[in-house]
Design a protein around this motif. Structure first.
Motif, PDB file in Angstrom:
ATOM      1  N   LEU A 191     -10.728  28.121 -12.068  1.00 47.51           N
ATOM      2  CA  LEU A 191     -10.765  27.113 -11.011  1.00 47.51           C
ATOM      3  C   LEU A 191     -12.134  26.967 -10.368  1.00 47.51           C
ATOM      4  CD1 LEU A 191      -7.336  27.929  -9.311  1.00 47.51           C
ATOM      5  CD2 LEU A 191      -7.830  26.228 -11.080  1.00 47.51           C
ATOM      6  N   SER A 192     -13.049  27.874 -10.691  1.00 48.82           N
ATOM      7  CA  SER A 192     -14.384  27.793 -10.106  1.00 48.82           C
ATOM      8  C   SER A 192     -15.266  26.756 -10.814  1.00 48.82           C
ATOM      9  CB  SER A 192     -15.069  29.166 -10.163  1.00 48.82           C
ATOM     10  OG  SER A 192     -15.296  29.560 -11.512  1.00 48.82           O
ATOM     11  N   ARG A 193     -14.839  26.300 -12.013  1.00 48.25           N
ATOM     12  CA  ARG A 193     -15.648  25.331 -12.750  1.00 48.25           C
ATOM     13  C   ARG A 193     -15.719  24.010 -12.008  1.00 48.25           C
ATOM     14  NH1 ARG A 193     -16.776  25.829 -18.190  1.00 48.25           N
ATOM     15  NH2 ARG A 193     -18.043  24.005 -17.725  1.00 48.25           N
ATOM     16  N   ILE A 194     -16.917  23.477 -11.868  1.00 49.43           N
ATOM     17  CA  ILE A 194     -17.150  22.206 -11.176  1.00 49.43           C
ATOM     18  C   ILE A 194     -17.510  21.153 -12.221  1.00 49.43           C
ATOM     19  CG2 ILE A 194     -18.567  21.007  -9.471  1.00 49.43           C
ATOM     20  CD1 ILE A 194     -19.059  23.754  -8.165  1.00 49.43           C
ATOM     21  N   PHE A 195     -16.865  19.997 -12.109  1.00 48.28           N
ATOM     22  CA  PHE A 195     -17.104  18.956 -13.107  1.00 48.28           C
ATOM     23  C   PHE A 195     -18.439  18.270 -12.871  1.00 48.28           C
ATOM     24  CE2 PHE A 195     -16.372  14.688 -15.026  1.00 48.28           C
ATOM     25  CZ  PHE A 195     -16.191  15.132 -16.329  1.00 48.28           C
ATOM     26  N   ASP A 196     -19.221  18.178 -13.932  1.00 49.58           N
ATOM     27  CA  ASP A 196     -20.547  17.570 -13.887  1.00 49.58           C
ATOM     28  C   ASP A 196     -20.429  16.083 -14.247  1.00 49.58           C
ATOM     29  OD1 ASP A 196     -23.212  16.894 -14.095  1.00 49.58           O
ATOM     30  OD2 ASP A 196     -23.528  17.951 -16.001  1.00 49.58           O
ATOM     31  N   TRP A 197     -20.169  15.252 -13.218  1.00 47.40           N
ATOM     32  CA  TRP A 197     -19.961  13.829 -13.452  1.00 47.40           C
ATOM     33  C   TRP A 197     -21.205  13.144 -14.014  1.00 47.40           C
ATOM     34  CZ3 TRP A 197     -15.371  11.627 -13.571  1.00 47.40           C
ATOM     35  CH2 TRP A 197     -14.321  12.235 -12.894  1.00 47.40           C
ATOM     36  N   VAL A 243     -29.697  16.807 -22.439  1.00 48.58           N
ATOM     37  CA  VAL A 243     -30.095  18.188 -22.737  1.00 48.58           C
ATOM     38  C   VAL A 243     -31.039  18.723 -21.666  1.00 48.58           C
ATOM     39  CG1 VAL A 243     -31.356  19.654 -24.369  1.00 48.58           C
ATOM     40  CG2 VAL A 243     -29.722  17.959 -25.226  1.00 48.58           C
ATOM     41  N   ARG A 244     -32.031  17.936 -21.311  1.00 52.04           N
ATOM     42  CA  ARG A 244     -32.999  18.368 -20.290  1.00 52.04           C
ATOM     43  C   ARG A 244     -32.309  18.561 -18.936  1.00 52.04           C
ATOM     44  NH1 ARG A 244     -38.444  17.473 -21.628  1.00 52.04           N
ATOM     45  NH2 ARG A 244     -38.949  17.156 -19.427  1.00 52.04           N
ATOM     46  N   TYR A 245     -31.385  17.674 -18.607  1.00 55.01           N
ATOM     47  CA  TYR A 245     -30.669  17.758 -17.331  1.00 55.01           C
ATOM     48  C   TYR A 245     -29.761  18.986 -17.296  1.00 55.01           C
ATOM     49  CZ  TYR A 245     -27.077  16.661 -13.860  1.00 55.01           C
ATOM     50  OH  TYR A 245     -26.197  16.734 -12.815  1.00 55.01           O
ATOM     51  N   GLU A 246     -29.022  19.226 -18.365  1.00 56.74           N
ATOM     52  CA  GLU A 246     -28.064  20.335 -18.395  1.00 56.74           C
ATOM     53  C   GLU A 246     -28.744  21.699 -18.293  1.00 56.74           C
ATOM     54  OE1 GLU A 246     -24.241  20.113 -19.009  1.00 56.74           O
ATOM     55  OE2 GLU A 246     -25.073  18.483 -17.807  1.00 56.74           O
ATOM     56  N   LEU A 247     -29.952  21.795 -18.823  1.00 57.26           N
ATOM     57  CA  LEU A 247     -30.680  23.072 -18.775  1.00 57.26           C
ATOM     58  C   LEU A 247     -31.160  23.406 -17.359  1.00 57.26           C
ATOM     59  CD1 LEU A 247     -32.788  22.784 -22.055  1.00 57.26           C
ATOM     60  CD2 LEU A 247     -30.805  24.262 -21.658  1.00 57.26           C
ATOM     61  N   LYS A 248     -31.117  22.430 -16.449  1.00 60.26           N
ATOM     62  CA  LYS A 248     -31.638  22.648 -15.093  1.00 60.26           C
ATOM     63  C   LYS A 248     -30.558  22.963 -14.073  1.00 60.26           C
ATOM     64  CE  LYS A 248     -35.620  19.527 -15.667  1.00 60.26           C
ATOM     65  NZ  LYS A 248     -36.244  18.257 -15.197  1.00 60.26           N
ATOM     66  N   ILE A 249     -29.289  22.577 -14.331  1.00 61.40           N
ATOM     67  CA  ILE A 249     -28.261  22.709 -13.304  1.00 61.40           C
ATOM     68  C   ILE A 249     -27.476  24.007 -13.467  1.00 61.40           C
ATOM     69  CG2 ILE A 249     -28.070  20.216 -13.060  1.00 61.40           C
ATOM     70  CD1 ILE A 249     -25.481  20.331 -14.631  1.00 61.40           C
ATOM     71  N   GLU A 250     -26.838  24.441 -12.386  1.00 59.97           N
ATOM     72  CA  GLU A 250     -26.121  25.724 -12.381  1.00 59.97           C
ATOM     73  C   GLU A 250     -24.771  25.655 -13.083  1.00 59.97           C
ATOM     74  OE1 GLU A 250     -25.741  27.408  -8.509  1.00 59.97           O
ATOM     75  OE2 GLU A 250     -27.889  27.373  -8.084  1.00 59.97           O
ATOM     76  N   SER A 251     -24.070  24.524 -12.979  1.00 57.33           N
ATOM     77  CA  SER A 251     -22.741  24.394 -13.595  1.00 57.33           C
ATOM     78  C   SER A 251     -22.753  23.226 -14.583  1.00 57.33           C
ATOM     79  CB  SER A 251     -21.679  24.163 -12.515  1.00 57.33           C
ATOM     80  OG  SER A 251     -21.627  25.246 -11.623  1.00 57.33           O
ATOM     81  N   PRO A 252     -23.319  23.451 -15.769  1.00 62.67           N
ATOM     82  CA  PRO A 252     -23.439  22.356 -16.736  1.00 62.67           C
ATOM     83  C   PRO A 252     -22.098  21.989 -17.359  1.00 62.67           C
ATOM     84  CG  PRO A 252     -24.190  24.400 -17.718  1.00 62.67           C
ATOM     85  CD  PRO A 252     -23.897  24.708 -16.276  1.00 62.67           C
ATOM     86  N   LEU A 253     -22.010  20.763 -17.823  1.00 64.64           N
ATOM     87  CA  LEU A 253     -20.820  20.317 -18.535  1.00 64.64           C
ATOM     88  C   LEU A 253     -20.693  21.048 -19.864  1.00 64.64           C
ATOM     89  CD1 LEU A 253     -18.476  18.190 -18.616  1.00 64.64           C
ATOM     90  CD2 LEU A 253     -20.060  16.724 -19.895  1.00 64.64           C
ATOM     91  N   LEU A 254     -21.807  21.195 -20.558  1.00 62.62           N
ATOM     92  CA  LEU A 254     -21.855  21.935 -21.824  1.00 62.62           C
ATOM     93  C   LEU A 254     -22.837  23.089 -21.693  1.00 62.62           C
ATOM     94  CD1 LEU A 254     -21.920  19.078 -24.509  1.00 62.62           C
ATOM     95  CD2 LEU A 254     -20.038  20.637 -24.021  1.00 62.62           C
ATOM     96  N   GLU A 255     -22.383  24.265 -22.087  1.00 67.01           N
ATOM     97  CA  GLU A 255     -23.242  25.454 -22.025  1.00 67.01           C
ATOM     98  C   GLU A 255     -24.176  25.466 -23.229  1.00 67.01           C
ATOM     99  OE1 GLU A 255     -23.740  27.720 -19.870  1.00 67.01           O
ATOM    100  OE2 GLU A 255     -22.095  27.580 -18.451  1.00 67.01           O
ATOM    101  N   LEU A 256     -25.306  24.809 -23.087  1.00 62.11           N
ATOM    102  CA  LEU A 256     -26.257  24.706 -24.191  1.00 62.11           C
ATOM    103  C   LEU A 256     -26.913  26.037 -24.525  1.00 62.11           C
ATOM    104  CD1 LEU A 256     -27.927  21.300 -23.261  1.00 62.11           C
ATOM    105  CD2 LEU A 256     -26.018  21.714 -24.816  1.00 62.11           C
ATOM    106  N   SER A 257     -26.651  27.036 -23.691  1.00 61.72           N
ATOM    107  CA  SER A 257     -27.207  28.367 -23.958  1.00 61.72           C
ATOM    108  C   SER A 257     -26.691  28.948 -25.270  1.00 61.72           C
ATOM    109  CB  SER A 257     -26.875  29.326 -22.805  1.00 61.72           C
ATOM    110  OG  SER A 257     -25.472  29.451 -22.633  1.00 61.72           O
ATOM    111  N   VAL A 258     -25.569  28.424 -25.791  1.00 64.18           N
ATOM    112  CA  VAL A 258     -25.050  28.948 -27.064  1.00 64.18           C
ATOM    113  C   VAL A 258     -26.044  28.717 -28.191  1.00 64.18           C
ATOM    114  CG1 VAL A 258     -22.605  28.733 -26.451  1.00 64.18           C
ATOM    115  CG2 VAL A 258     -23.782  26.813 -27.536  1.00 64.18           C
ATOM    116  N   PHE A 259     -26.920  27.723 -28.042  1.00 66.48           N
ATOM    117  CA  PHE A 259     -27.898  27.463 -29.092  1.00 66.48           C
ATOM    118  C   PHE A 259     -29.006  28.510 -29.127  1.00 66.48           C
ATOM    119  CE2 PHE A 259     -25.981  23.238 -28.648  1.00 66.48           C
ATOM    120  CZ  PHE A 259     -25.743  22.948 -29.983  1.00 66.48           C
ATOM    121  N   LYS A 260     -29.054  29.368 -28.103  1.00 75.96           N
ATOM    122  CA  LYS A 260     -29.994  30.488 -28.146  1.00 75.96           C
ATOM    123  C   LYS A 260     -29.553  31.547 -29.161  1.00 75.96           C
ATOM    124  CE  LYS A 260     -31.436  29.973 -23.299  1.00 75.96           C
ATOM    125  NZ  LYS A 260     -31.482  30.627 -21.962  1.00 75.96           N
TER     126      LYS A 260
END
Length: 467
Positions: A191-197, A243-260
């Motif tokens: 329930l802590s997940r926040i939707f990234d509109w 991609v650039r936007y998601e890497l900057k925010i705390e609660s991204p819609l997609l966890e692009l960190s998996v590509f690491k």
């Protein structure tokens, strides 16, 4: 109910639902000309029956990982399957083509909710060292459904009213809902997940634009249309912005960190190449059989079934090997076999027998079985369990785009080269068709072969590298 039985009931549950979605899509493909007659429209109009499904599914997938984490994967999967059943009912009662397109949009959204969560639910039910075999069993449905779908669709269209193409889904969807409600394992909602509109708006618009153009660009004139090129460019820019936007925010819609995670990255490359290999085959072979060899549609359909069965069998075997030996043995082997089969298609001639083509396509299926699902499983095994839904959503989305891109590449290449051979080299239609298809298959082999070095870099669950 024993532990072993429970986890395999999870596989049966997701197979029942996802098989229905994939089967329905392939059933509709060969009967599009019938829809042209029924609704008195042109090829462009009926093509939206397939195109809108692809776009809706692709636009939904980016948010599926969030929804699965926020509300529970089981709940989202069942909602998706219920939506698919509703879309099937709406399609069956449709009076106009526009209603069918709306129904297919709903079915596409349903597929986008189901497909990534199906994989995540299997991963949740099985330990890492058993996932390869489980996903291999699940993957059989993904290979067999497209192979038998056109035949089933043709039989229904010839013997029943067109709306039975949609009603056919309902018993399977009901069975899938029953199994899923009873046997899928619930996950605790975060329930802590926040939707990234903002991110949602950017990525769905970007993906929708790219898939729209790929869905329209099936011939050279449309692919080079300036409007389409502009829409494609806009879509690509929006994806980069996302991609650039998601890497900057705390609660991204997609966890692009998996590509690491290197193995996950390499798995995406391998599965994308395998998808391009698969869809080059699905697109080019009908032209080879019907236009170059002038054989029947029945023989065209029959050539895919043994390949699909071989692919399913080797997908299961490949999963077993993956569980025991890791990806370095099975995934590169599959891609090498896939490359070899594509090259063999690149050197057939008009004296090559139908049975030889059938044999080559079986080899092609063996390569897909080893190279596709095992690569996906190895990549998903490499990421943390709490990111599996996110990883699955991105894997499915990238594979969807790769498949669409593959069809566009080979359709445009085939059309241009065939026209050049007829115009400049004065070849017959048969000869020009064969030559263009030969070259296109060689191109497919090169694309698949380029991913083999990355497959050798993939690591299994027993490896201890810090990625």
């Amino acid at each position: 109910m024993g532990k072993l039985q429970q986890k395999w009931l999870v596989v049966i549950s997701v197979i029942t639902g996802t098989f229905t979605v994939i089967l329905n899509n392939s059933m509709l493909n060969p009967v599009l000309p019938e829809f042209m007659r029924i609704f008195d429209t042109d090829a462009v109009g009926v093509s939206w029956i397939l195109t809108i499904f692809m776009i809706a599914m692709g636009m939904t997938m980016p948010v599926t990982g969030f929804l699965g984490d926020r509300y529970g994967k089981k709940k989202i999967y069942i909602i998706g399957l219920s939506l698919f059943a509703f879309g099937s009912i709406l399609g069956a009662v449709s009076q106009w083509l526009s209603m069918i397109i709306i129904a297919r949009t709903i079915q596409g959204i349903a597929g986008g909710l189901m497909m990534p969560n199906a994989m995540a639910l299997i991963f949740q039910a099985f330990p890492r060292n058993e996932r390869g075999y489980a996903v291999g069993i699940y993957g059989v449905s993904a290979m067999v459904a497209p192979a038998i779908g056109p035949t089933i669709g043709g039989i229904i269209a010839e013997n029943f009213a067109w709306y039975y193409l949609f009603l056919f889904n309902l018993p399977f969807a009901a069975l899938g809902i029953f199994f899923s409600t009873k046997y899928l394992i619930s996950t605790k909602p975060d329930l802590s997940r926040i939707f990234d509109w903002k991110g949602f708006a950017i990525i769905t618009t970007g993906v929708g634009a790219v898939l729209y153009v790929l869905g329209q660009g099936r011939n050279f004139e449309e692919a080079m249309n300036w409007t389409n090129l502009g829409i494609l460019l806009l879509g690509l820019i929006l994806i980069i912005v996302f991609v650039r936007y998601e890497l900057k925010i705390e609660s991204p819609l997609l966890e692009l960190s998996v590509f690491k995670v290197k193995t996950y990255r390499y798995s995406i490359i391998a599965t994308s190449a395998a998808s391009i290999g698969l869809f080059s085959n699905l697109f080019l072979l009908p032209y080879l059989i019907q236009e170059a060899y002038e054989l029947s549609m029945i023989k065209t359909g029959l050539i895919f079934l043994p390949s699909a069965l071989a692919s399913g069998a080797f997908m299961t075997l490949g999963g077993r090997i993956l569980d025991k030996k890791g990806p370095k043995l099975v995934v590169p082997t599959g891609l090498i076999i896939l490359t070899f089969a594509s090259l063999m298609f690149g050197f057939v001639d008009l004296s090559t027998s139908y049975w030889m083509l059938l044999a080559i396509n079986i080899v092609h299926g063996l390569g897909l079985g080893f190279g596709n699902m095992p690569a996906t499983t190895a990549g998903m095994n490499a990421i943390p369990d709490h990111l599996v839904a996110q990883g699955s959503a991105m894997n499915n989305l990238i594979r969807q785009i790769s498949s669409s891109l593959g069809i566009v590449i080979f359709s445009v290449y085939y059309e241009i080269r065939r026209g050049q051979y007829i115009l400049f080299d004065e070849l017959t239609v048969q000869e020009a068709t064969l030559q263009a298809i030969n070259e296109a298959f060689i191109l497919a082999a090169i694309i698949v072969a380029s991913s083999i070095p990355f497959a050798f870099k993939m690591k299994g669950i027993e490896d201890t590298e810090k990625e």
